[in-house]
Structures are given as structure tokens and as C-alpha cells.
Design a protein around this motif. Structure first.
Motif, short mmCIF file in Angstrom:
data_model
loop_
_atom_site.label_atom_id
_atom_site.label_comp_id
_atom_site.label_asym_id
_atom_site.label_seq_id
_atom_site.Cartn_x
_atom_site.Cartn_y
_atom_site.Cartn_z
N ARG A 96 -34.79 103.26 20.50
CA ARG A 96 -34.32 103.24 19.13
C ARG A 96 -35.10 102.18 18.36
NH1 ARG A 96 -28.46 101.56 16.82
NH2 ARG A 96 -29.44 99.55 16.66
N LEU A 97 -35.56 102.55 17.19
CA LEU A 97 -36.25 101.64 16.29
C LEU A 97 -35.41 101.56 15.03
CD1 LEU A 97 -38.87 100.02 15.79
CD2 LEU A 97 -39.85 102.10 14.84
N ALA A 98 -35.11 100.37 14.58
CA ALA A 98 -34.31 100.19 13.37
C ALA A 98 -35.03 99.25 12.44
CB ALA A 98 -32.94 99.63 13.74
N GLY A 99 -34.74 99.36 11.17
CA GLY A 99 -35.39 98.46 10.23
C GLY A 99 -34.84 98.59 8.83
N THR A 100 -35.51 97.93 7.93
CA THR A 100 -35.19 97.95 6.52
C THR A 100 -36.46 98.25 5.76
OG1 THR A 100 -33.47 96.29 6.82
CG2 THR A 100 -34.29 96.59 4.58
N ASP A 101 -36.38 99.12 4.79
CA ASP A 101 -37.51 99.40 3.91
C ASP A 101 -37.17 98.88 2.52
OD1 ASP A 101 -38.70 100.74 5.99
OD2 ASP A 101 -38.73 102.68 5.00
N VAL A 102 -38.18 98.42 1.84
CA VAL A 102 -38.07 98.03 0.45
C VAL A 102 -39.09 98.89 -0.30
CG1 VAL A 102 -38.27 96.14 -1.21
CG2 VAL A 102 -37.45 95.67 1.11
N VAL A 103 -38.64 99.54 -1.35
CA VAL A 103 -39.52 100.43 -2.10
C VAL A 103 -39.47 100.10 -3.58
CG1 VAL A 103 -39.28 102.30 -0.41
CG2 VAL A 103 -37.80 102.26 -2.41
N HIS A 104 -40.58 100.37 -4.25
CA HIS A 104 -40.67 100.23 -5.69
C HIS A 104 -40.92 101.62 -6.24
CE1 HIS A 104 -42.54 99.28 -9.59
NE2 HIS A 104 -41.73 98.24 -9.56
N LEU A 105 -40.27 101.95 -7.34
CA LEU A 105 -40.42 103.29 -7.91
C LEU A 105 -41.12 103.25 -9.26
CD1 LEU A 105 -37.77 103.46 -5.99
CD2 LEU A 105 -37.61 105.69 -7.05
N ARG A 106 -41.90 104.31 -9.50
CA ARG A 106 -42.55 104.53 -10.79
C ARG A 106 -42.37 106.00 -11.13
NH1 ARG A 106 -48.23 103.32 -9.93
NH2 ARG A 106 -48.60 105.53 -9.60
N ARG A 107 -41.79 106.28 -12.25
CA ARG A 107 -41.52 107.66 -12.70
C ARG A 107 -40.80 108.47 -11.62
NH1 ARG A 107 -46.75 106.80 -14.12
NH2 ARG A 107 -47.51 108.29 -12.59
#
Length: 123
Positions: A96-107
């Protein structure tokens, strides 16, 4: 930008990990990411949907078998960045691999992804 818009893009991104066939991955990613997306992954910085596609395909081809990626938290969107937690499991209770993603959105599309992956744990 509202959490619902971010959640829709994030869920489409995650769906690429769970595609029924590798040939669908690029199409799903193109619905979630800008063409010039910047990807900060475990091996550093890369750009473009093709770079993210290589990463997704590598995860899909885990030696233990095709796994499943799920978002396991709500999408939290302070300011212009959204974050969420995820978990990837392989068949039959494999690693099992777990994590957190942080994303930036444009349009309404993700133009930057930062992946913070945790340790692989055996269930």
C-alpha cells in the motif's frame, strides 16, 4: 475556485490510475490536466501530460499487479491550491502506498501537481 471544481479535476486525475486499460490513461489525464502541467513527483520536476502519463503507467504496472487509487479525504482548498489524501492498494492486500497531493488549478484544470508519497506498507 470552488472545492467542487477542484474535486472534479482531482477525481478525473485519479481515474487515470484506475482506467480499465492503459490506452485510456492519456485521455483521462487530458480531461484533468493542462497541456503544460508541471509535475513534482518522487523523482523531481517534469512537465507535460506525457510526463504525468509515464508516472501513472509506472504505478499501474506495479509488480504486485494492477492496483486501485482512491481519494481518502475531502478536497481542502485554502486559497488557490487544493490538497487531498489518497491511497493506492494492489490486489490481494498487497503493498500500500499512501500520500497527499497538492494541486493548483487554472481554468478548471490542474496545472501543477505536487505528490507527497508515504511508505509502502504491507497490509
Amino acid at each position: 475556485m470552488h472545492e467542487e471544481t477542484a474535486q472534479a479535476a482531482i477525481d478525473m486525475f485519479i481515474s487515470a490510475f484506475n482506467a480499465s486499460d492503459d490506452s485510456y490513461v492519456a485521455g483521462l489525464l487530458s480531461q484533468a490536466l493542462t497541456s503544460d502541467v508541471i509535475f513534482w513527483g518522487p523523482l523531481g520536476r517534469s512537465e507535460g501530460i506525457e510526463a504525468v502519463e509515464r508516472f501513472v503507467l509506472d504505478i499501474r504496472r506495479h509488480p504486485a499487479g494492477t492496483g486501485t487509487m482512491v481519494r481518502c479525504s475531502a478536497v481542502d482548498m485554502p486559497d488557490e491550491w487544493a490538497r487531498y489524501r489518497w491511497v493506492f492498494t494492489t490486489p490481494d492486500g498487497g503493498p500500500r502506498l499512501a500520500g497527499t497531493d497538492v494541486v493548483h488549478l487554472r481554468r478548471s484544470l490542474i496545472d501543477q501537481v505536487i505528490i507527497f508519497a508515504g511508505e509502502i506498507k504491507v497490509s
